[in-house]
Motif scaffolding. Structure first.
Motif, PDB file in Angstrom:
ATOM      1  N   SER A  30       0.545  -1.760  -0.337  1.00 46.98           N
ATOM      2  CA  SER A  30       0.278  -0.098  -0.209  1.00 46.98           C
ATOM      3  C   SER A  30       1.004   1.521  -0.022  1.00 46.98           C
ATOM      4  O   SER A  30       0.627   2.116  -0.636  1.00 46.98           O
ATOM      5  N   LEU A  31       2.113   0.987   0.505  1.00 48.43           N
ATOM      6  CA  LEU A  31       2.472   2.528   0.677  1.00 48.43           C
ATOM      7  C   LEU A  31       3.913   2.771  -0.541  1.00 48.43           C
ATOM      8  O   LEU A  31       3.927   4.020  -0.605  1.00 48.43           O
ATOM      9  N   VAL A  49      11.658   9.574   6.885  1.00 49.55           N
ATOM     10  CA  VAL A  49      10.742   9.396   5.598  1.00 49.55           C
ATOM     11  C   VAL A  49      10.251  11.307   5.415  1.00 49.55           C
ATOM     12  O   VAL A  49      10.283  11.987   6.257  1.00 49.55           O
ATOM     13  N   LYS A  50       9.788  11.086   4.777  1.00 46.90           N
ATOM     14  CA  LYS A  50       9.162  13.130   3.716  1.00 46.90           C
ATOM     15  C   LYS A  50       8.015  12.523   3.962  1.00 46.90           C
ATOM     16  O   LYS A  50       7.492  11.208   4.677  1.00 46.90           O
ATOM     17  N   VAL A  51       7.399  13.910   4.055  1.00 45.46           N
ATOM     18  CA  VAL A  51       6.188  14.047   5.204  1.00 45.46           C
ATOM     19  C   VAL A  51       5.264  13.690   3.931  1.00 45.46           C
ATOM     20  O   VAL A  51       4.196  13.251   4.803  1.00 45.46           O
ATOM     21  N   SER A  52       5.467  13.773   2.658  1.00 40.64           N
ATOM     22  CA  SER A  52       3.853  12.585   1.857  1.00 40.64           C
ATOM     23  C   SER A  52       3.980  11.388   2.599  1.00 40.64           C
ATOM     24  O   SER A  52       2.746  10.636   2.319  1.00 40.64           O
ATOM     25  N   LEU A  54       4.799  10.347   5.595  1.00 36.65           N
ATOM     26  CA  LEU A  54       4.196  10.413   6.919  1.00 36.65           C
ATOM     27  C   LEU A  54       2.455  10.005   6.653  1.00 36.65           C
ATOM     28  O   LEU A  54       1.899   9.785   7.298  1.00 36.65           O
ATOM     29  N   VAL A  55       2.148  11.545   5.831  1.00 32.15           N
ATOM     30  CA  VAL A  55       1.191  11.367   5.286  1.00 32.15           C
ATOM     31  C   VAL A  55       0.063   9.991   4.961  1.00 32.15           C
ATOM     32  O   VAL A  55      -0.897   9.404   5.646  1.00 32.15           O
ATOM     33  N   ASP A  67       0.762   9.889  16.430  1.00 32.49           N
ATOM     34  CA  ASP A  67       0.401   8.551  17.161  1.00 32.49           C
ATOM     35  C   ASP A  67       1.317   8.236  16.105  1.00 32.49           C
ATOM     36  O   ASP A  67       2.471   6.888  17.099  1.00 32.49           O
ATOM     37  N   ILE A  68       1.914   8.369  14.781  1.00 31.35           N
ATOM     38  CA  ILE A  68       3.925   7.536  14.227  1.00 31.35           C
ATOM     39  C   ILE A  68       4.490   7.781  15.098  1.00 31.35           C
ATOM     40  O   ILE A  68       5.265   7.274  16.042  1.00 31.35           O
ATOM     41  N   LEU A  69       4.177   9.102  15.334  1.00 33.34           N
ATOM     42  CA  LEU A  69       5.568   9.665  15.923  1.00 33.34           C
ATOM     43  C   LEU A  69       5.598  10.017  17.446  1.00 33.34           C
ATOM     44  O   LEU A  69       6.542  10.094  18.902  1.00 33.34           O
ATOM     45  N   ILE A  70       4.880   9.644  18.211  1.00 37.95           N
ATOM     46  CA  ILE A  70       3.922   9.431  19.550  1.00 37.95           C
ATOM     47  C   ILE A  70       4.370  10.656  20.401  1.00 37.95           C
ATOM     48  O   ILE A  70       5.385  11.111  20.980  1.00 37.95           O
TER      49      ILE A  70
END
Length: 148
Positions: A30-31, A49-52, A54-55, A67-70
């Motif tokens: 998916s990614l 990673v790029k912001v895109s 991460l989104v 949630d990903i970066l806590i």
């Protein structure tokens, strides 16, 4: 508010995959696309990673970037409480609570103003009632004098 992780950690991604019920293979496809050979360990070797990306990860995992970066509040003794894919102790909730408290205060002021207006109207009503009673008495006295 500070982030516990400044980069994406593969262990955190695995936790979120488990919570979302998504396999590592499905997530990778998916990614990065169906022909990609990247694995979760990609984040250990290239954590920035790029912001895109991460989104897109947040969308796939049905969670927030926080949630990903806590995201955590290091100035607070209140722990972060995770609900159904929501961080209850987030800056959004704190902002909403603050704005709601301000709204409650404003509404209480309006109620107090209305209560004061009601009291003023009661006094005016009593004054008018007394005035009408005096007019009736005066009228009754006038009627009595005219009959005599």
């Amino acid at each position: 508010m500070r982030y516990e992780n400044s980069t994406v950690k593969s262990e955190r991604v695995k936790e979120l995959l488990k919570r979302a019920g998504i396999s590592i293979g499905d997530f990778s496809r998916s990614l990065w696309g169906p022909k990609s050979h990247n694995a979760i360990t990609y984040f250990d070797t290239r954590p920035d990673v790029k912001v895109s990306t991460l989104v897109k990860m947040a969308e796939i995992l049905d969670c927030s970037v926080e949630d990903i970066l806590i995201k955590s509040d290091t100035n607070s003794d209140i722990p972060t409480i995770n609900g159904h894919h929501n961080v209850v102790n987030s800056s959004y909730v704190n902002t909403d609570v603050t704005s709601l408290q301000a709204e409650i205060k404003a509404l209480n002021m309006v109620i107090e103003e209305k209560n004061q207006r009601i009291e003023d109207l009661k006094k005016a009503n009593e004054h008018l009632s007394n005035s009408i009673e005096l007019v009736k008495q005066f009228s009754h006295i006038q009627d009595s004098k005219e009959k005599c």
